[in-house]
Every structure is written in C-alpha cells, then in structure tokens.
Motif scaffolding. Structure first.
Motif, PDB file in Angstrom:
ATOM      1  N   ARG A  80      22.280  33.764  50.700  1.00 42.47           N
ATOM      2  CA  ARG A  80      22.980  32.983  51.534  1.00 42.47           C
ATOM      3  C   ARG A  80      24.185  32.075  50.753  1.00 42.47           C
ATOM      4  O   ARG A  80      23.822  31.231  50.328  1.00 42.47           O
ATOM      5  CB  ARG A  80      22.097  31.965  52.453  1.00 42.47           C
ATOM      6  N   PRO A  81      25.229  32.729  50.562  1.00 44.54           N
ATOM      7  CA  PRO A  81      26.377  31.782  49.685  1.00 44.54           C
ATOM      8  C   PRO A  81      26.570  30.283  50.394  1.00 44.54           C
ATOM      9  O   PRO A  81      27.011  29.551  49.508  1.00 44.54           O
ATOM     10  CB  PRO A  81      27.496  33.072  49.894  1.00 44.54           C
ATOM     11  N   GLU A  82      26.222  30.252  51.744  1.00 40.14           N
ATOM     12  CA  GLU A  82      26.659  28.907  52.073  1.00 40.14           C
ATOM     13  C   GLU A  82      25.599  27.808  51.553  1.00 40.14           C
ATOM     14  O   GLU A  82      26.131  26.738  51.536  1.00 40.14           O
ATOM     15  CB  GLU A  82      26.244  28.817  53.619  1.00 40.14           C
ATOM     16  N   ARG A  83      24.630  28.122  50.732  1.00 39.70           N
ATOM     17  CA  ARG A  83      24.056  27.241  50.196  1.00 39.70           C
ATOM     18  C   ARG A  83      24.897  26.360  49.115  1.00 39.70           C
ATOM     19  O   ARG A  83      24.308  25.384  48.797  1.00 39.70           O
ATOM     20  CB  ARG A  83      22.963  27.732  49.274  1.00 39.70           C
ATOM     21  N   PHE A  84      25.645  27.211  48.442  1.00 33.75           N
ATOM     22  CA  PHE A  84      26.600  26.530  47.601  1.00 33.75           C
ATOM     23  C   PHE A  84      27.982  26.113  48.092  1.00 33.75           C
ATOM     24  O   PHE A  84      28.925  25.983  47.390  1.00 33.75           O
ATOM     25  CB  PHE A  84      26.823  27.708  46.541  1.00 33.75           C
ATOM     26  N   LEU A  85      28.063  25.857  49.463  1.00 29.74           N
ATOM     27  CA  LEU A  85      29.491  25.323  50.096  1.00 29.74           C
ATOM     28  C   LEU A  85      29.087  24.087  50.808  1.00 29.74           C
ATOM     29  O   LEU A  85      27.882  23.702  50.700  1.00 29.74           O
ATOM     30  CB  LEU A  85      29.825  26.250  51.115  1.00 29.74           C
ATOM     31  N   GLY A  86      30.031  23.389  50.989  1.00 25.24           N
ATOM     32  CA  GLY A  86      29.970  22.082  51.591  1.00 25.24           C
ATOM     33  C   GLY A  86      29.686  20.852  50.797  1.00 25.24           C
ATOM     34  O   GLY A  86      30.010  20.860  49.725  1.00 25.24           O
ATOM     35  N   ASP A  87      29.529  19.697  51.494  1.00 18.37           N
ATOM     36  CA  ASP A  87      29.678  18.516  50.662  1.00 18.37           C
ATOM     37  C   ASP A  87      28.269  18.285  49.615  1.00 18.37           C
ATOM     38  O   ASP A  87      28.562  17.571  48.828  1.00 18.37           O
ATOM     39  CB  ASP A  87      29.291  17.412  51.655  1.00 18.37           C
TER      40      ASP A  87
END
Ligand code: HEM
Length: 424
Positions: free
Chosen positions: A347-354
């Motif tokens: 889940r690449p989203e783990r490393f996105l965001g604030d």
C-alpha cells in the motif's frame, strides 16, 4: 554473565539451508516462536543475534562504532573492491573514507543528477518490446549500470563508455551470479588476492578506471567522480588514485544491482495491486517514490545488516559476548503490525500524506548510523525518476496473477521471474 538468547534448535546445516533458501519465512518462524531477539547459526559464522524491535535496532545503529564493526562482514569482497573500500573498513579509516565520500551524495546534490537519469531511462524504455512478456530485472540493471557509468563515474559517450559497460557487466556477473561468492567465502580474500584469481577480469577494468580518473581530474564535470576528486580530508589531503578506484568499484557494487532490484520489486508489486499502475501514472514522481519506499519495506533488497561485537555489550537488555554478531532484521522490523497495519499488503499510500509512516528505526532498508547507505538519496531519486518515466510512457500488466517468489541472488533478494510484465 554473557549469554545468547534462544533460537531455532535445528542443526547448523539445516539453519544454513533455510537461511540461504528462504530467509524471510525462516525469520518469521523464529520470530513467532522466540520473540524479538533470537540466535541463529549459519555457515561458519559466529552466532547471529537477530533483532526485530526498533528500539533494539536503535541501540545498534547509535552504538559505539568502535565496538560494532561492519566492515568484517564484507571482507570477502576485497579482491574486487580493494583495500580502501568504505564498505570494508572500520574505525578511523572508515570514517575518513566516508567523510570524503559524503558530499556528492548529500540531498542537495540530487537535483543536479536528475536530468541525466531521466534521459537514460527514457532512451532505454523507448527500445523495450511491447505486447509480449518480458522480464524487467535485466532491463532495470541496464539502466542502473548506465547511471553508474555516466552519473557516478562521469564517463561520456565514446569508446571508454562501451568498453567499461561490457567489462563491468562481466565483473558483476562473476561477483553476483553463480558459484563465485561461495568459492570466495571458502578460500578467503588473502588467498584469492595472492593467487590473482580475478586479475584477468580486474586488470582491464582498472586500466579503464585509471584513465577515467585522469581525464576527470583534467576536465571535471557534474558527476560524482569529479566531486570525489575535489574532496579533501581535514588535513587537506585528497584521495589517491588507488583510493578513488576502490571507491568507484564500491559504488558500482553497492549501488547498481540493489537499485535495479528495488525498481523490479516496485513494478512486480504495482502490477499486482488493483489500480496500482494507474495510480503511478496519475501520481507522478511523488507516488513513484512512495511506491518505491513501500516495495523496500515489503521486499527489502537486503533482509538484514550485521555488526560484529568487538567487546561484550548489552543490547535490548541482553548481555552479549564479544565475538557475537548482532543482526538488525530489516525484514522483521518492516512487518510489525503495530508499525504497519496489515503488514503483508502493498500500500504505497502509507508513505504519502502529512504523516507518512517510516521513521528512522522503523523503516530501515538502507541500514543506519555511521554505516547507513551512502547512496540512499541517490537510490530514491532513481526510483522516482525511472518509475515515473516508465509509467508516463507505457501501461504494464502482470503476466501471471500469482506473486513472484523471492529468490536469492548473492546477498540480495530478487523476484524469482525477474519481474515479468507485458508492456503496451
Ligand atoms: C535501493 C537501493 C539500495 C539499497 C536497498 C541499499 C542498501 C544498503 C544497506 C542496507 C547498506 C548497509 C547499511 C548498514 O550496514 O547499516 C548500504 C551501504 C552502502 N551503500 Fe547502499 N543501498 C542501495 C543503493 C545504493 C546506491 C545507489 C549507492 C551508491 C551510489 C550505495 C552505496 C552504499 C555504500 C557506499 C554503502 C557503505 C556505507 C558505509 O559502510 O559507510 N547504495 N546500502
């Protein structure tokens, strides 16, 4: 009283076989049974104490480097890397080489390497076949080798570029593939050096590298070698040609296949994640970097790093004897559910965001402390630029829906079918 924590009770040869064939499952089983610190017995090695908790890993990475030696573990590479290689040294000599090598790998330098990496990737991708199954791994290797040659060594188009490309590929194949490494372990570096076993491979490589060093000294560019030529110790000393040669080969060996493997795993995972490739196409370089980081979490190229204890030390509350090895398990730290919920999911989203996941001692694909990978920022730049460029140019799909198994190639863990995809 110094003692070792318990671990698998299988005989040493069985542990060795399990470690060589499938280190991930071997570590997961031992972790489930024995907890966050356990002892394994591999080959002719001293006992390895595997560490799976980020607090213990922090103790190792911030511990006194005089007591925690890392160079010894790489000694078998010395016939190739030479006696000045930063990978092989410990203590003051290690620190001297490392400080000399830091400037070209500082984050602020990365912008200067970007365009050439993008150009290399674009040229390579343009020639890849479409509409038929192809293994990405050898093609990623070709890209990362070209990056080493042109961005790191600063070789410009011409005869030397072609000659080095062929010679270095042969050298890497000898080092990474086949029985060479085992033979090197058995014979030990001294005997191999004395016998000149690899002379026929190394002599032409060295001649080309010394030519390259002379040329860049006379006519510097924006490459890593030119910055290494300009580096000075605190006493104002430059590196000798011999040292420069050793560090160039070190950068090749440490940076070429590792980065190609990370690129291959990222693609292997993305094409098996619903909407994964489309997200890469929409998300540009930011998403590419997050996907690369998530691949390095779930499929770390190197499953452990090791330190040899020079004195008795207390780590994770354990009194460990001199001579033991502590091995922060990159693989196990990255699979802790309290750090990474549903750890087996990509889940690449783990490393996105604030507030992205992946802290100093919880995301450790590049090791840590005074031995942390010198090329980490450089490798992440390559991941960003190459993956985003590839996704801009092409669609990709898995050839077979089943995930690729993990296979060992020398000390790295690679996708068993070489990250097979169909491009269109
Ligand atoms: C995704 C790609 C890469 C991975 C996973 C990786 C991983 C690692 C790891 C785990 C270490 C040992 C750290 C420790 O013992 O704590 C290391 C050391 C090192 N890496 Fe990398 N690396 C990568 C790419 C590169 C690149 C591109 C370069 C250079 C261009 C590079 C140069 C080095 C050097 C010189 C060291 C030795 C540092 C020292 O001993 O002080 N690596 N790398």
């Amino acid at each position: 009283m110094a003692s070792l924590p318990p671990g698998p009770r299988m005989p040493r040869p069985a542990q060795t076989a399990a470690w060589v064939a499938r280190p991930g499952p071997f570590m997961l089983r031992a972790h489930a049974r024995y907890g966050d610190a356990f002892t394994v017995r591999i080959g002719t090695e001293p006992p390895w104490v595997m560490l799976a908790h980020p607090d213990a890993v922090r103790e190792v990475f911030t511990g006194d480097p005089a007591k925690l030696h890392a160079g010894k573990a790489n000694l078998i590479l010395r016939p190739f890397l030479g006696h000045s290689s930063v990978l092989l040294l410990d203590g003051p000599r290690h620190l001297r080489q490392r400080k000399l090598m830091l400037p070209p790998f500082h984050g602020a330098r990365m912008a200067g390497y970007r365009d050439l990496i993008a150009e290399i990737a674009r040229d390579h991708v343009a020639s890849w076949p479409r509409g038929e199954p192809l293994a990405l791994a050898p093609r990623m290797q070709a890209i990362t080798l070209e990056v080493v040659l042109r961005v790191i060594f600063g070789v410009r188009a011409g005869d030397r570029l072609d000659a080095l490309r062929v010679r270095l590929r042969t050298m890497m194949e000898r080092l990474m593939g086949g029985p060479s490494l085992l033979a090197m372990v058995a014979a030990g570096p001294e005997r191999i050096e004395r016998a000149g076993l690899y002379k026929p491979i190394l002599k032409p490589v060295d001649a080309l590298l010394y030519e390259q060093i002379r040329e860049r000294r006379a006519d510097p560019g924006d490459d890593v070698l030119s910055l290494l030529l300009a580096a000075r110790t605190e006493d104002g000393e430059p590196m000798s040609d011999r040292e420069l040669r050793d560090e160039l080969v070190t950068l090749l060996v440490a940076g070429h296949e590792t980065t190609a493997t990370a690129l291959s795993w990222t693609a292997e995972r993305l094409v098996r994640t619903p909407g994964g490739w489309a997200a890469l196409q929409d998300g540009g370089e930011e998403y590419a970097e997050a996907a690369g980081k998530e691949a390095l979490r779930l499929r770390p190229v190197l499953p452990v790093v090791v330190r040899h204890l020079q004195e008795p030390m207390t780590i994770a509350g354990l009194d460990l004897p001199a001579g033991a090895v502590v091995a922060p398990s990159i693989f196990l730290v990255h699979r802790r559910p309290e750090l990474y919920p549903e750890p087996a999911r990509f889940r690449p989203e783990r490393f996105l965001g604030d507030d992205p996941q992946g802290g100093t001692y919880t995301w450790i694909p590049f090791g840590g402390g005074v031995r942390r990978c010198l090329g980490a920022a450089f490798a992440l730049l390559e991941l960003r630029v190459v993956l985003a460029g590839l996704a801009r140019a092409l669609d990709a799909a898995a050839v077979e829906p089943a995930p690729e198994a993990t296979r060992r190639r020398s000390i790295t863990m690679v996708p068993a079918r070489g990250a097979e995809v169909v491009l269109s």
